[in-house]
Design an enzyme around this catalytic site. Structure first.
Site, PDB file in Angstrom:
ATOM      1  N   ARG A  90       3.193  53.087   8.148  1.00 17.43           N
ATOM      2  CA  ARG A  90       3.236  52.093   9.432  1.00 17.43           C
ATOM      3  C   ARG A  90       1.990  52.615  10.514  1.00 17.43           C
ATOM      4  O   ARG A  90       1.404  51.718  11.086  1.00 17.43           O
ATOM      5  CB  ARG A  90       4.492  51.891   9.883  1.00 17.43           C
ATOM      6  CG  ARG A  90       4.762  50.936  10.990  1.00 17.43           C
ATOM      7  CD  ARG A  90       4.065  49.504  10.758  1.00 17.43           C
ATOM      8  NE  ARG A  90       5.005  49.107   9.483  1.00 17.43           N
ATOM      9  CZ  ARG A  90       6.057  48.135   9.465  1.00 17.43           C
ATOM     10  NH1 ARG A  90       6.472  47.925  10.568  1.00 17.43           N
ATOM     11  NH2 ARG A  90       6.423  47.863   8.404  1.00 17.43           N
ATOM     12  N   ASN A 122       0.670  42.744  10.438  1.00 16.35           N
ATOM     13  CA  ASN A 122       1.756  43.666  10.373  1.00 16.35           C
ATOM     14  C   ASN A 122       1.036  44.902  11.208  1.00 16.35           C
ATOM     15  O   ASN A 122      -0.021  45.123  11.260  1.00 16.35           O
ATOM     16  CB  ASN A 122       2.170  44.001   9.286  1.00 16.35           C
ATOM     17  CG  ASN A 122       3.416  42.922   8.633  1.00 16.35           C
ATOM     18  OD1 ASN A 122       3.901  42.580   9.369  1.00 16.35           O
ATOM     19  ND2 ASN A 122       3.253  42.910   7.242  1.00 16.35           N
ATOM     20  N   ARG A 153      14.648  35.372   2.493  1.00 19.67           N
ATOM     21  CA  ARG A 153      15.154  36.419   1.378  1.00 19.67           C
ATOM     22  C   ARG A 153      16.691  36.721   1.285  1.00 19.67           C
ATOM     23  O   ARG A 153      17.333  36.377   0.386  1.00 19.67           O
ATOM     24  CB  ARG A 153      14.337  37.826   1.220  1.00 19.67           C
ATOM     25  CG  ARG A 153      13.015  37.589   1.027  1.00 19.67           C
ATOM     26  CD  ARG A 153      12.082  38.933   1.301  1.00 19.67           C
ATOM     27  NE  ARG A 153      10.867  38.803   0.873  1.00 19.67           N
ATOM     28  CZ  ARG A 153       9.807  39.589   1.435  1.00 19.67           C
ATOM     29  NH1 ARG A 153       9.968  40.226   2.692  1.00 19.67           N
ATOM     30  NH2 ARG A 153       8.724  39.468   0.994  1.00 19.67           N
ATOM     31  N   HIS A 177      10.246  42.960  11.761  1.00 18.06           N
ATOM     32  CA  HIS A 177      10.056  42.354  10.389  1.00 18.06           C
ATOM     33  C   HIS A 177       9.412  44.133   9.824  1.00 18.06           C
ATOM     34  O   HIS A 177       8.350  44.344   9.777  1.00 18.06           O
ATOM     35  CB  HIS A 177       8.932  41.738  10.655  1.00 18.06           C
ATOM     36  CG  HIS A 177       8.374  41.287   8.923  1.00 18.06           C
ATOM     37  ND1 HIS A 177       9.203  40.623   8.326  1.00 18.06           N
ATOM     38  CD2 HIS A 177       7.194  41.323   8.752  1.00 18.06           C
ATOM     39  CE1 HIS A 177       8.572  40.733   7.011  1.00 18.06           C
ATOM     40  NE2 HIS A 177       7.193  41.029   7.335  1.00 18.06           N
TER      41      HIS A 177
END
Length: 310
Positions: A90, A122, A153, A177
């Site tokens: 990340r 992202n 999902r 997210h």
């Protein structure tokens, strides 16, 4: 004129463009990518696709000035190399995508753009927050896809577990997210019945079911190195809600006044963008999970600010 700009023509941006064209949702597309070769190839391929359609989408490329009258600009740029070790780094992702946002935002605004900026890039909540700061656009005109895909999902997993229609499953996944998102079970119903009541009758292991929901993305990434179709469908769902002034509640990443950042939460979407956020009556445990998710997003924002001072 339903005009849309897409910045970033990787797997996700290309899937969004293809869906918009084949569904006849966009009258005009502006495609922008760092690679002239890729964006030209996508343009040609999409033009070939239209030979078999009854709709037409005009496609222009590599021209930020064309965004001036776009209704929506979709930020879909990224770098899949962050998944090279099978895990999402990340911090590395944010380092790359924050720079993309810094490069793109001034060019978007220099065009005179005053539409809706929809972020897919992202980490979605962090980049959406950053893009709003960089562009200065009103908060209701900037939002991300948030946990729309996570909710899709969840609905698929629950419908599969119970062998019912997806349309019978209502409710949300909320928060970041990413890894800190959670299934808000208290919001979920199956044909109006509370989900926990239904799952109890089926002797379903809720913990195992939630793990299945959360691991879905990594199953896809481990197989093909990226996700694309699901997130494209999520983005197009939001686009259609805007164009049709649907006044539909979706868990997009919208501005949260309490936490002063963008996060996946139930949000009423229409032609003007975010019309309002919708209070979800969460359990105490779920509210804590939401707060924890907001804290994680803030930590990433803080790390971004710190890196800019170095």
């Amino acid at each position: 004129m339903r005009k849309i700009g897409i910045i970033g023509l990787g797997h996700v941006g290309a899937a969004v463009a293809y869906t918009l064209v084949t569904k006849g949702i966009a009258d005009e597309l502006v495609l922008i990518d760092k690679s002239d070769q890729i964006v030209q190839a996508e343009k040609l391929d999409l033009e070939d696709t239209q030979a078999g359609l009854v709709t037409h989408t005009q496609i222009t490329t590599q021209d930020y000035t064309q965004l001036r009258d776009a209704a929506i600009v979709i930020m879909a740029a990224g770098d899949i190399s962050i998944f090279s070790d099978g895990k999402n780094n990340r911090q590395a992702e944010l380092k790359i995508t924050s720079r993309i946002a810094e490069e793109a935002a001034p060019k978007i605004m220099a065009s005179g753009f005053d539409g809706i900026l929809l972020d897919i890039t992202n980490p979605c909540d962090v980049v959406t927050t950053y893009l709003q700061r960089l562009t200065g656009l009103p908060q209701q005109q900037v939002f991300g896809t948030g946990t729309v895909l996570d909710t899709m999902r969840m609905r698929r997993a629950v419908a599969g577990e119970l062998q019912v229609s997806l349309q019978d499953i209502q409710g949300y996944n909320l928060g970041e997210h990413g890894e800190s998102q959670f299934t808000a079970w208290s919001t979920i119903t199956v044909a109006t019945r509370p989900i926990k009541e239904v799952l109890a009758q089926h002797n379903t292991d809720i913990t195992a079911l939630e793990k299945t929901i959360r691991s879905r993305a990594w199953q896809i990434i481990s197989g093909k190195g990226f996700t694309s179709y699901g997130i494209a469908a999520a983005a197009v769902t939001v686009v259609q809600a805007i164009f049709s002034d649907a006044h539909i509640t979706l868990p997009v990443s919208s501005w949260n006044a309490e936490h002063q950042l963008y996060i996946g939460q139930p949000t009423l979407i229409g032609r003007a963008g975010v019309l309002s956020t919708v209070d979800a009556t969460l359990s105490a445990e779920e509210q804590q999970a939401f707060n924890n998710s907001a804290t994680y997003i803030q930590q990433n924002l803080d790390s971004l600010a710190a890196s800019q001072l170095q």
